[in-house]
Motif scaffolding. Structure first.
Motif, PDB file in Angstrom:
ATOM      1  N   GLU A   5       1.846   5.021   1.752  1.00  0.00           N
ATOM      2  CA  GLU A   5       2.923   5.863   1.751  1.00  0.00           C
ATOM      3  C   GLU A   5       3.705   7.478   3.017  1.00  0.00           C
ATOM      4  N   THR A   6       2.465   7.274   3.293  1.00  0.00           N
ATOM      5  CA  THR A   6       2.056   8.157   4.376  1.00  0.00           C
ATOM      6  C   THR A   6       3.320   7.828   5.693  1.00  0.00           C
ATOM      7  N   SER A   7       3.597   6.503   5.291  1.00  0.00           N
ATOM      8  CA  SER A   7       4.815   5.942   6.696  1.00  0.00           C
ATOM      9  C   SER A   7       6.539   7.215   6.863  1.00  0.00           C
ATOM     10  N   LEU A   8       6.238   7.546   5.795  1.00  0.00           N
ATOM     11  CA  LEU A   8       7.222   8.278   5.252  1.00  0.00           C
ATOM     12  C   LEU A   8       7.488   9.470   5.906  1.00  0.00           C
ATOM     13  N   VAL A   9       6.548   9.878   6.308  1.00  0.00           N
ATOM     14  CA  VAL A   9       6.703  11.244   6.706  1.00  0.00           C
ATOM     15  C   VAL A   9       7.686  11.156   8.242  1.00  0.00           C
ATOM     16  N   THR A  10       7.649   9.864   8.854  1.00  0.00           N
ATOM     17  CA  THR A  10       8.895   9.560   9.183  1.00  0.00           C
ATOM     18  C   THR A  10       9.995  10.307   9.714  1.00  0.00           C
ATOM     19  N   ILE A  11      10.329  10.156   7.868  1.00  0.00           N
ATOM     20  CA  ILE A  11      11.726  10.734   8.015  1.00  0.00           C
ATOM     21  C   ILE A  11      12.242  12.177   8.621  1.00  0.00           C
ATOM     22  N   ILE A  12      11.119  12.974   8.513  1.00  0.00           N
ATOM     23  CA  ILE A  12      11.205  14.656   8.599  1.00  0.00           C
ATOM     24  C   ILE A  12      10.673  14.653   9.738  1.00  0.00           C
TER      25      ILE A  12
ATOM     26  N   ASN B  27     -13.776   4.272 -15.886  1.00  0.00           N
ATOM     27  CA  ASN B  27     -12.594   3.486 -16.805  1.00  0.00           C
ATOM     28  C   ASN B  27     -11.468   3.276 -15.507  1.00  0.00           C
ATOM     29  N   ALA B  28     -11.356   4.833 -14.911  1.00  0.00           N
ATOM     30  CA  ALA B  28     -10.057   4.134 -14.156  1.00  0.00           C
ATOM     31  C   ALA B  28      -9.932   4.054 -12.990  1.00  0.00           C
ATOM     32  N   LEU B  29     -11.087   3.229 -12.664  1.00  0.00           N
ATOM     33  CA  LEU B  29     -11.324   3.298 -10.780  1.00  0.00           C
ATOM     34  C   LEU B  29     -10.632   1.792 -10.555  1.00  0.00           C
ATOM     35  N   PRO B  30     -10.243   1.113 -11.133  1.00  0.00           N
ATOM     36  CA  PRO B  30      -9.166   0.136  -9.672  1.00  0.00           C
ATOM     37  C   PRO B  30      -8.096   1.014 -10.170  1.00  0.00           C
ATOM     38  N   PRO B  31      -7.722   1.591 -11.279  1.00  0.00           N
ATOM     39  CA  PRO B  31      -6.026   2.274 -10.895  1.00  0.00           C
ATOM     40  C   PRO B  31      -6.009   3.479  -9.687  1.00  0.00           C
ATOM     41  N   THR B  32      -7.479   3.462 -10.490  1.00  0.00           N
ATOM     42  CA  THR B  32      -7.507   5.152  -8.962  1.00  0.00           C
ATOM     43  C   THR B  32      -7.327   4.709  -7.394  1.00  0.00           C
ATOM     44  N   ILE B  33      -8.190   3.410  -7.178  1.00  0.00           N
ATOM     45  CA  ILE B  33      -8.351   2.382  -5.898  1.00  0.00           C
ATOM     46  C   ILE B  33      -6.698   2.539  -5.155  1.00  0.00           C
ATOM     47  N   ASN B  34      -5.704   1.809  -6.593  1.00  0.00           N
ATOM     48  CA  ASN B  34      -4.642   1.114  -6.463  1.00  0.00           C
ATOM     49  C   ASN B  34      -3.989   2.423  -5.919  1.00  0.00           C
ATOM     50  N   GLN B  35      -4.200   3.652  -6.424  1.00  0.00           N
ATOM     51  CA  GLN B  35      -3.506   4.764  -6.064  1.00  0.00           C
ATOM     52  C   GLN B  35      -3.703   5.441  -4.597  1.00  0.00           C
ATOM     53  N   PHE B  36      -4.718   5.218  -3.788  1.00  0.00           N
ATOM     54  CA  PHE B  36      -5.134   5.204  -2.846  1.00  0.00           C
ATOM     55  C   PHE B  36      -4.546   4.037  -1.583  1.00  0.00           C
ATOM     56  N   VAL B  37      -4.367   3.515  -2.203  1.00  0.00           N
ATOM     57  CA  VAL B  37      -3.921   1.984  -1.061  1.00  0.00           C
ATOM     58  C   VAL B  37      -2.682   2.405  -1.358  1.00  0.00           C
ATOM     59  N   ILE B  38      -1.771   2.905  -1.837  1.00  0.00           N
ATOM     60  CA  ILE B  38      -0.808   2.926  -2.044  1.00  0.00           C
ATOM     61  C   ILE B  38      -0.183   4.520  -0.926  1.00  0.00           C
ATOM     62  N   THR B  39      -1.141   5.172  -1.997  1.00  0.00           N
ATOM     63  CA  THR B  39      -0.939   6.795  -0.743  1.00  0.00           C
ATOM     64  C   THR B  39      -1.116   7.243   0.535  1.00  0.00           C
ATOM     65  N   PHE B  40      -1.466   5.934   1.124  1.00  0.00           N
ATOM     66  CA  PHE B  40      -1.923   5.941   2.606  1.00  0.00           C
ATOM     67  C   PHE B  40      -1.215   4.630   3.337  1.00  0.00           C
TER      68      PHE B  40
ATOM     69  N   LEU C  26      11.124  11.060 -10.081  1.00  0.00           N
ATOM     70  CA  LEU C  26      11.537  11.362  -8.616  1.00  0.00           C
ATOM     71  C   LEU C  26      11.328  10.525  -8.093  1.00  0.00           C
ATOM     72  N   PRO C  27      11.657  10.184  -6.328  1.00  0.00           N
ATOM     73  CA  PRO C  27      11.714   9.091  -5.755  1.00  0.00           C
ATOM     74  C   PRO C  27      10.481  10.158  -4.693  1.00  0.00           C
ATOM     75  N   LEU C  28       9.974  10.013  -3.892  1.00  0.00           N
ATOM     76  CA  LEU C  28       8.426  10.232  -2.690  1.00  0.00           C
ATOM     77  C   LEU C  28       9.915  10.886  -1.569  1.00  0.00           C
ATOM     78  N   LEU C  29      10.515   9.791  -1.218  1.00  0.00           N
ATOM     79  CA  LEU C  29      11.297  10.053   0.197  1.00  0.00           C
ATOM     80  C   LEU C  29      12.151  11.626  -0.535  1.00  0.00           C
ATOM     81  N   SER C  30      12.660  11.852  -1.438  1.00  0.00           N
ATOM     82  CA  SER C  30      13.532  13.260  -1.768  1.00  0.00           C
ATOM     83  C   SER C  30      12.154  14.367  -1.805  1.00  0.00           C
ATOM     84  N   ILE C  31      11.473  14.069  -2.679  1.00  0.00           N
ATOM     85  CA  ILE C  31      10.494  15.039  -2.460  1.00  0.00           C
ATOM     86  C   ILE C  31       9.996  15.342  -1.281  1.00  0.00           C
TER      87      ILE C  31
END
Lengths: 246, 366
Positions: free
Chosen positions: B303-310, B288-301, B206-211
């Protein structure tokens, strides 16, 4: 009559439809040293891995130091604390120093304080002759050193029994003797040992009994002299001639 | 002793090439090298020069009113928009007299982030305590209502501190959830692992926006009254769920990379299940999962911008609002540059920290 350290009666193990261990009967007395050998796929590793429930047996009895191995987690943990195990691939924890590898289980499973656990660990590291490596990581050590750390780590739990699953098979030839020396020393101190190994020199020197397995069965057992010099079973003879030939 | 440089080969050393020689060897070794070097050098100079012109030499600083800045404009940037309106970007609609609280709260969170870089805090007990304490202080400062602080409701939070709040809350909530999901996903009981797999795969598709929409708008109709909570918190829960599903798969990947022997050795030592997971499996899985974890944090930071829509004003939306008045609407680019810089500082430090962690955790390996 003292209680046996390990007792297996009519023990069977299946992998799906494959009958891996067939009616194993074995008693190991306290202080006894057993060497288990046999061709690959004969079930020798599976057998000693059943003793501490790394593999589950389907029927029959396994009793270790008076504790019956069943599905009760407390019984399993009790047996695992009393039976130390050394693996072919060392399986040290790479993210911890040698010392932490040795103190982790005593602190968590035996509730021993850090100071005492470290003291004990250093004693055993001295015993396997690598106290100076205590603060290194396993990846910085040679194979022989790693296996000696693995032995020390198991000993730190002060087990009654030591299980060795091909402890020298993954080592470079020049490192085998340093590990065997430690094992011989352990045997001389009276540790109860079950070793799966192809080191026949070690078996002659140390074993009280040698067990030969093939196709999931115990085919022959006897004192080393008798076993090596006068084997009874045809398969034992073939196996020994193949090993000695190399 | 007659030992000299000639008799001891180890001490013989080549003359270190000087800077000029090294540059020549690296950039002007062949004719093609030289042409490429000159061409790209010229291009780089031109870009830097244009940027400097726009951002510094032709720029207007210090004019406090939009119309002044507009008249002064000769092709350069108008940084006055930042110097007069930065408070909106950082604090959004937060009441002016109370904005020091919002700033302090963000600094506390920043401090927590810096502290957690120190290896002393790297234990399963200290790290959660540090983060929860920091988060609690942040919340009390922002929300007020205690210790004589004036209450400021979440509706009035905004700007950078709202972004930091959402990011921290999603991480604190999402990470433990991700660990639980990953462990359930690996369960020996097929019912549990299959159900978990279905949940993870569904939410990931599901898209984050719809969630976020679902949690903000639809949930109040579905949930019982006591569970509705504020809109911001519902969005955070939805976002954390989304984060957890991705992160769970990252952690599971890290677990699968572990040799079976690791868990067997821990079992053979008599360690209980929770100890095996806490001391052997998870630390190595995270490593083992450090690089993708950092990546996930970057994306999360980001994508917080999406809260404008609500209807919340995160740092991005606040930036748009700050340059959105008739006074300043010509200076949109300057504002975006400022907001972009803020994002860059956060995300860049995050990835540098990730790189540091990787180097540091690598010391034990060969």
């Amino acid at each position: 009559m003292t209680e046996p350290a390990i007792r297996m009666e009519g023990m069977n193990k299946f992998y799906g439809g494959f009958h891996a261990l067939k009616n194993i009967d074995l008693e190991v007395k306290p202080g006894e040293k057993i060497v288990v050998c046999g061709p690959s796929g004969s079930g020798k590793s599976t057998m000693i891995r059943c003793i501490n429930r790394l593999e589950e047996h389907q029927s029959g009895l396994i009793e270790v130091m008076g504790t019956v191995l069943d599905d009760d987690v407390d019984h399993i943990d009790e047996i695992r604390r009393e039976a130390g195990m050394v693996f072919q691939n060392f399986n040290l924890f790479p993210h911890m120093t040698v010392l932490d590898n040795c103190t982790l289980a005593p602190m968590l499973a035996r509730m021993i304080g850090r100071a005492e656990a470290e003291k004990t660990a250093m004693q055993y590291l001295e015993r396997v002759k690598i106290p100076d490596q205590a603060h290194k990581y396993p990846g910085q050590l040679s194979g022989g050193q790693q296996q000696r750390v693995a032995i020390a780590r198991a000993l730190c739990m002060t087990p009654d029994i030591m299980l060795f699953d091909e402890p020298t098979s993954a080592l470079d030839p020049e490192m085998i003797s340093e590990v065997l020396d430690v094992m011989v020393g352990l045997a001389e101190e009276g540790m109860t040992m079950v070793c799966v190994t192809h080191e026949m020199g070690f078996a002659r020197q140390v074993a009280d009994r040698v067990i030969f397995m093939a196709d999931g069965e115990i085919i022959e057992e006897g004192a080393p002299d008798q076993f090596f010099d006068n084997p009874q079973n045809e398969r034992t003879k073939t196996f020994l001639s193949q090993i000695v030939g190399h | 002793m007659t030992m000299t440089a000639e008799t001891a080969p180890a001490t013989v050393h080549m003359q270190e090439p000087d800077l000029l020689q090294r540059i020549k060897a690296k950039y002007f070794a062949t004719r093609i090298d030289a042409i490429v070097s000159v061409a790209f050098g010229a291009l780089a100079l031109w870009i830097i020069w244009s940027l400097l012109n726009w951002a510094v030499f032709d720029a207007t600083f210090g004019a406090n009113r939009g119309d002044v800045c507009r008249e002064d404009l000769h092709g350069g940037a108008c940084w006055s928009v930042v110097s007069t309106r930065w408070r909106i970007v950082l604090f959004g609609l937060y009441p002016f007299e109370e904005q020091w609280r919002s700033g302090l709260a963000s600094l506390v969170m920043l401090g927590v982030a810096v502290l957690s870089c120190i290896p002393w805090f790297w234990s399963t007990r200290r790290l959660p305590i540090l983060w929860l304490t920091g988060f609690a202080i942040f919340y009390v400062l922002m929300r007020g209502g205690w210790f004589g602080l004036v209450e400021v409701t979440e509706q009035n939070w905004g700007g950078l501190s709202l972004t930091v709040f959402i990011f921290a809350a999603v991480s604190i909530l999402g990470m433990p959830l991700a660990i639980v999901f990953a462990l359930l996903r690996r369960s020996d009981l097929p019912w549990i692992s299959k159900t978990m797999a279905l949940i993870i795969d569904t939410i990931r598709s599901l898209p984050l926006l719809s969630i976020m929409f679902t949690f903000a708008i639809v949930m109040p109709f579905v949930l019982p009254d006591w569970a509705i909570g504020g809109k911001l918190y519902r969005v955070i829960v939805g976002y954390a769920l989304f984060f957890a599903c991705y992160q769970a798969e990252i952690i599971r990947g890290g677990m699968q990379a572990l040799p079976v022997g690791q868990e067997e050795a821990a079992k053979a030592l008599g360690l209980k299940c929770r100890h095996r997971i806490g001391y052997i499996v998870l630390p190595q899985a995270f490593r083992n999962a450090l690089p993708p974890t950092i990546n996930q944090f970057v994306i999360t930071f980001k994508e917080t911008s999406l809260v404008t829509i609500i209807g919340f004003f995160d740092v991005m939306a606040s930036g748009r609002a700050a340059s959105g008045t008739a006074d300043w609407n010509f200076a949109v680019i300057e504002m975006y540059v400022f907001v972009g810089l803020i994002f860059f500082v956060f995300v860049f430090s995050l990835s540098r920290y990730g790189a540091y962690l990787e180097r540091r955790l690598d010391t034990g390996r060969r």
